[in-house]
Design an enzyme around this catalytic site. Structure first.
Site, PDB file in Angstrom:
ATOM      1  CD  GLN A   1      38.541  34.923  71.652  1.00 50.31           C
ATOM      2  OE1 GLN A   1      39.151  35.945  71.428  1.00 50.31           O
ATOM      3  NE2 GLN A   1      37.568  34.871  72.543  1.00 50.31           N
TER       4      GLN A   1
ATOM      5  NE  ARG B   1      39.539  38.049  82.190  1.00 52.64           N
ATOM      6  CZ  ARG B   1      40.639  37.381  82.469  1.00 52.64           C
ATOM      7  NH1 ARG B   1      41.780  37.771  81.962  1.00 52.64           N
ATOM      8  NH2 ARG B   1      40.609  36.337  83.249  1.00 52.64           N
ATOM      9  CB  CYS B   2      33.046  42.201  79.302  1.00 50.56           C
ATOM     10  SG  CYS B   2      32.583  43.124  77.838  1.00 50.56           S
TER      11      CYS B   2
ATOM     12  CD  GLU C   1      34.488  36.953  79.573  1.00 51.74           C
ATOM     13  OE1 GLU C   1      35.315  37.851  79.412  1.00 51.74           O
ATOM     14  OE2 GLU C   1      34.479  35.916  78.898  1.00 51.74           O
TER      15      GLU C   1
HETATM   16  O1  CDP Z   1      34.167  31.096  78.389  1.00 49.38           O
HETATM   17  P1  CDP Z   1      35.371  31.178  79.273  1.00 49.38           P
HETATM   18  O2  CDP Z   1      36.123  29.897  79.408  1.00 49.38           O
HETATM   19  O3  CDP Z   1      36.253  32.327  78.945  1.00 49.38           O
HETATM   20  O4  CDP Z   1      34.849  31.591  80.742  1.00 49.38           O
HETATM   21  P2  CDP Z   1      34.225  30.759  81.944  1.00 49.38           P
HETATM   22  O5  CDP Z   1      33.111  29.898  81.487  1.00 49.38           O
HETATM   23  O6  CDP Z   1      33.883  31.784  82.959  1.00 49.38           O
HETATM   24  O7  CDP Z   1      35.383  29.813  82.471  1.00 49.38           O
HETATM   25  C1  CDP Z   1      36.702  30.233  82.753  1.00 49.38           C
HETATM   26  C2  CDP Z   1      37.392  29.133  83.537  1.00 49.38           C
HETATM   27  O8  CDP Z   1      36.910  29.150  84.885  1.00 49.38           O
HETATM   28  C3  CDP Z   1      37.119  27.734  82.990  1.00 49.38           C
HETATM   29  O9  CDP Z   1      38.231  26.891  83.135  1.00 49.38           O
HETATM   30  C4  CDP Z   1      35.997  27.274  83.875  1.00 49.38           C
HETATM   31  O10 CDP Z   1      35.843  25.906  83.952  1.00 49.38           O
HETATM   32  C5  CDP Z   1      36.356  27.894  85.241  1.00 49.38           C
HETATM   33  N1  CDP Z   1      35.115  28.076  86.023  1.00 49.38           N
HETATM   34  C6  CDP Z   1      34.940  27.380  87.209  1.00 49.38           C
HETATM   35  O11 CDP Z   1      35.842  26.657  87.643  1.00 49.38           O
HETATM   36  N2  CDP Z   1      33.747  27.494  87.889  1.00 49.38           N
HETATM   37  C7  CDP Z   1      32.762  28.308  87.446  1.00 49.38           C
HETATM   38  N3  CDP Z   1      31.607  28.410  88.091  1.00 49.38           N
HETATM   39  C8  CDP Z   1      32.952  29.054  86.266  1.00 49.38           C
HETATM   40  C9  CDP Z   1      34.137  28.897  85.560  1.00 49.38           C
END
Ligand code: CDP
Length: 806
Positions: free
Chosen positions: A237, A384-385, A760
């Site tokens: 990761q 997942r947090c 998360e």
């Molecule tokens: O770090 P991680 O990718 O696990 O988590 P994240 O930043 O929460 O994003 C997860 C997915 O959700 C990614 O594909 C982001 O682009 C999408 N996302 C989104 O579309 N809009 C947001 N405000 C936050 C995340």
């Protein structure tokens, strides 16, 4: 302009930028089985490693005899701690400032600990070799109970540390003590409790659980003796962190280590750390001169690579008699297993647990966490947090329900009375966090209206009356949870890993034809980064998302980044992406001004082009400007159109949500049916609503698994009794309930595009919501707290204890 000229809105829609439900580009290969995972990698001459593991929870190693294993046809080498000592790799540093055995050195501290590494021409030969390694053990007393770890006479887990009075985070209280970490104002909190009208105190356990990615942890190490270079493919990761840690441990210069994370089949925190299998594969490749593959099986994954939670929390809340909270206090014992291998930012041994005051306006708060060693596998990852936030959310949300029950208030009404108000943002909590933005009451009210909360409570009252009259054996529970996350680690003033500030990065190159590539320091494990980062670029630069390739997971090509976990990708790398775009756009504006023979300031941006203010017929599109950047730049300007941004966020982002769950429980069997689950999430600006929905569905399913059945359990002898999916509950579509999703949008004021993380959130908010629903079902019978997981047996037992079985 004629009628056929597309409008700005039509041009914007074509870009498939932010807000678009763009289909996931990675699914083209994933759904066809054309992904490229570590185990797909086959290199000529590749060997296979397999691990000999301890059958005991705690034992001294008297002797290891590898002769019979070495004689198995196809076995090439057998590594033990003694072999690793010759290259100074018998122990490795952990991310938490501790040292961890790579292979058992003198004793084993938990069941399934790595003892020897057999390397062979085939997987089968390696497995045969593992069977024939003879280890003589002398069993030692075992302790798997964190509450007993610091008692007199508790077995000494870490003999290497037993006389050390100081640990990585200050003074140690006991030979099994790792750290004490406190936050908040103890004196003010104690004073508020002393004069409180009403107080509650409850011992709340978040059991040890384990992420269940489809793909287990694995790697291929290939050391080139001629060049002195190591290539390491793996399920990482955080590839750059693995490269830096790998260099520090192995002393191979960092520029001679190439870390590649290909497609990853789920991570959930499990693939952040460095594991013995990786080190052994590297050493085996150095020793044999051939590439070595190591692939964990499911039992190894569940029982040895990083676990999550195992927090034992004594939680108290003080309130006035009309239901206004005045203080909270929490003492926690954190079970870290045999080595402190927690994946936390360096200064935060208990992660971001001090978000435990949740979404409520507590004038005073204090928490103290003691980390302890036990005979269990190491870890402590953010499953997942964001680091320890799920533990915090579970603790406060259960406690709020218990207080509402004591006050005789409805749990939702009690929350509404205490939620931080919109006008209080940016809000500084009693623990010192500055919550960036929020509109909690709107979210909570929308959730309550959407499920018709009032009507549900009326129905529940009727059912309870019927139950009391003996007309039904079913109880109805309504779970309410309101959570605030803290994601986007992190601001460098607060967060580092091994001294490296927790920024993240994006490098964007726009090619002459108006297509481009974006390389990042994060690494998707299924979250759809290839789709969503391109959407940010599409909106920022006015180029179609389909024209942007997103590449992660190669330390040779990507700028340095700290990786993907704790929903940090959008808050940190999403911001880096937008900022890199803005550098490119600024240069493009100068090129446009030169081409249109106007001043920069005379131009305005319109979706995909710079046009002359007051004369919109005169414009240059971004595609035209990309071409010009390679042949028609203003005198003195460097050609090309690319930029890099390392983004150090000014603050975390604070996504939030209001969840409501309805369960029906058969008291005679403990069977719990989830009738409804409604999840409202606010993650600020939404990049891809379809991906967000997918993230919520996945996270809620994990939350359902955790709340309703998962526990990594050890018996008193240190045997892990839940090391396979026969015993560890993994929800399939058969058990998984239907999810209702909803949203509000409160942008982050400090993020360039206003986005907060979301991946998360459903795990953080889902677990307490399920647990509150089950607890709520029994609350009218005087029950205050039933521990997770709420499997049928435990729920039946709770009913039995309440005398419901006659
Ligand atoms: O770090 P991680 O990718 O696990 O988590 P994240 O930043 O929460 O994003 C997860 C997915 O959700 C990614 O594909 C982001 O682009 C999408 N996302 C989104 O579309 N809009 C947001 N405000 C936050 C995340």
């Amino acid at each position: 302009m004629n009628d056929m000229t597309p409008t700005s809105a039509e041009r914007a829609e074509k870009l498939e930028g932010m807000g678009c439900k763009r289909k996931r580009v990675e699914d083209i290969r994933f759904v066809q089985g054309k992904g490229n995972y570590v185990d797909d990698l086959k290199i000529p001459g590749m060997l296979y490693g397999d691990i000999v593991r301890s059958p005991h929870g705690h034992a001294r190693i008297k002797k290891i005899d590898t002769a019979k294993a070495a004689a198995v046809p196809g076995v090439v080498a057998v590594l033990t701690a003694d072999v690793l000592k010759t290259v100074n790799l018998a122990w490795m540093p952990t991310l938490a400032g501790d040292m961890q055995m790579v292979l058992a050195d003198g004793k084993v501290l938990y069941q399934n600990q790595e003892v020897a590494f057999v390397v062979a021409e085939s997987r089968e030969a390696a497995a045969d070799g593992v069977e024939l390694v003879e280890v003589e053990y002398e069993q030692l007393p075992v302790n798997v109970d964190p509450m007993k770890a610091m008692t007199d006479g508790a077995p000494t887990i870490r003999e290497d540390l037993k006389d050390k009075t100081d640990g990585a985070h200050g003074k140690r209280k006991h030979y099994n003590h790792i750290f004490s970490w406190a936050a908040g104002d103890k004196a003010a909190t104690d004073a508020a409790f002393a004069k409180a009208d009403v107080t509650i105190k409850e011992f709340i356990v978040y059991p040890r659980v384990h992420p269940c990615p489809l793909e287990t942890c694995q790697c291929v190490a290939s050391f080139d003796k001629i060049k002195g270079e190591l290539t390491l493919w793996g399920t990482f990761q955080a590839p750059h962190v693995i490269r830096t840690v790998g260099s520090l441990i192995s002393k191979i210069p960092e520029h001679k280590i190439h870390v590649i994370a290909p497609d990853i089949g789920g991570g959930f925190g499990n693939k952040v750390g460095a594991y013995s299998g990786y080190i052994c594969a590297i050493v085996a490749s150095i020793v044999t001169g051939r590439p070595v593959k190591w692939v964990e099986d499911r039992i190894e994954n569940l029982s040895t690579t990083a676990f999550a939670r195992d927090f034992h929390m004594e939680m108290e809340i003080a309130a006035t008699k009309d239901g206004k909270v005045t203080a909270m206090r929490c003492y926690t014992i954190a079970d870290h297993g045999a080595f402190d291998a927690c994946a936390n930012a360096t200064k935060w041994p208990a992660g971001l647990f001090s978000i435990v005051s949740g979404s409520y306006d507590f004038p005073a708060a204090y928490c103290l966490v003691d980390g302890v060693y036990t005979n269990k596998a190491p870890g402590g990852v953010a499953y997942r947090c964001s680091f320890r936030v799920t533990e915090a959310a579970y603790c406060i949300e259960r406690a709020m329900d218990i207080m509402a029950q004591k006050l005789g208030m409805d749990p939702a009404e009690f929350r509404l009375k205490n939620l931080i108000r919109r006008e209080q943002f940016p809000y500084t909590s009693a623990f010192g966090w500055q919550y960036d933005s929020g509109d909690y009451h709107t979210a909570m009210n929308k959730a309550m209206e959407s499920v018709n909360y009032k009507k549900l409570r009326e129905e529940q009252k009727q059912k309870r009356d019927a139950f009391k009259r003996g007309e039904t054996r079913e109880l109805m529970g309504i779970g309410v949870a309101f959570f605030t996350e803290i994601v986007g680690a992190g601001p460098s003033r607060a967060c580092d890993i091994l001294g490296i500030a927790m920024f993240d990065s994006a490098e964007i190159r726009i090619h002459p034809t108006g297509t481009g590539i974006c390389r990042l320091g994060t690494k998707s494990q299924g979250q759809g980064h290839e789709t969503t980062y391109a959407q940010i670029i599409a909106t920022e630069l006015g180029l179609p998302a389909d024209n942007i390739m997103v590449e992660e997971g190669n330390t040779d090509t990507a700028p340095y980044g700290l990786g993907t976990y704790g929903s940090r990708s959008t808050p940190v790398s999403g911001a880096a992406t937008a900022m890199a775009c803005r550098k490119i756009k600024a240069k493009a504006q100068m090129i446009a001004a030169y081409m249109l023979e106007v001043h920069d300031d005379d131009l305005e941006w319109d979706v995909d082009r710079f046009r002359v203010k007051g004369n919109p017929e005169r414009f240059k599109t971004m595609t035209e400007l990309a071409w010009a950047a390679y042949h028609e730049v203003p005198p003195g300007m460097e050609p090309g159109l690319e930029a890099i941004n390392y983004y150090d966020p000014p603050n975390f982002t604070f996504p939030f949500g209001a969840y409501i769950c309805v369960v029906d429980i058969d008291v005679d069997t403990g069977t719990t049916k989830v009738r409804r689950f409604y999840a409202l999430d606010d993650c600020g600006t939404r990049i891809n609503p379809m991906i967000i929905e997918g993230q919520i569905h996945g996270g809620l399913t994990e939350a359902f698994g955790i709340a309703m059945g998962q526990e990594i359990h050890y018996d008193d002898d240190g045997n892990v009794t839940t090391a396979s999916f026969m015993d560890y509950f993994l929800p399939t579509p058969v058990e998984t309930p239907h999810w209702e999703t909803d949203w509000t949008t409160t942008p982050s004021p400090h993020h360039p595009i206003g986005a907060k993380g979301v991946g998360e959130s459903p795990n953080v908010g889902g677990v307490p919501c399920f647990s509150n629903a089950v607890n709520d079902a029994f609350a009218f019978l005087g029950s205050t707290h039933i521990q997770m997981p709420h499997d049928h047996w435990r729920t039946w037992t709770a009913a039995e204890k309440l005398g419901l079985h006659g």
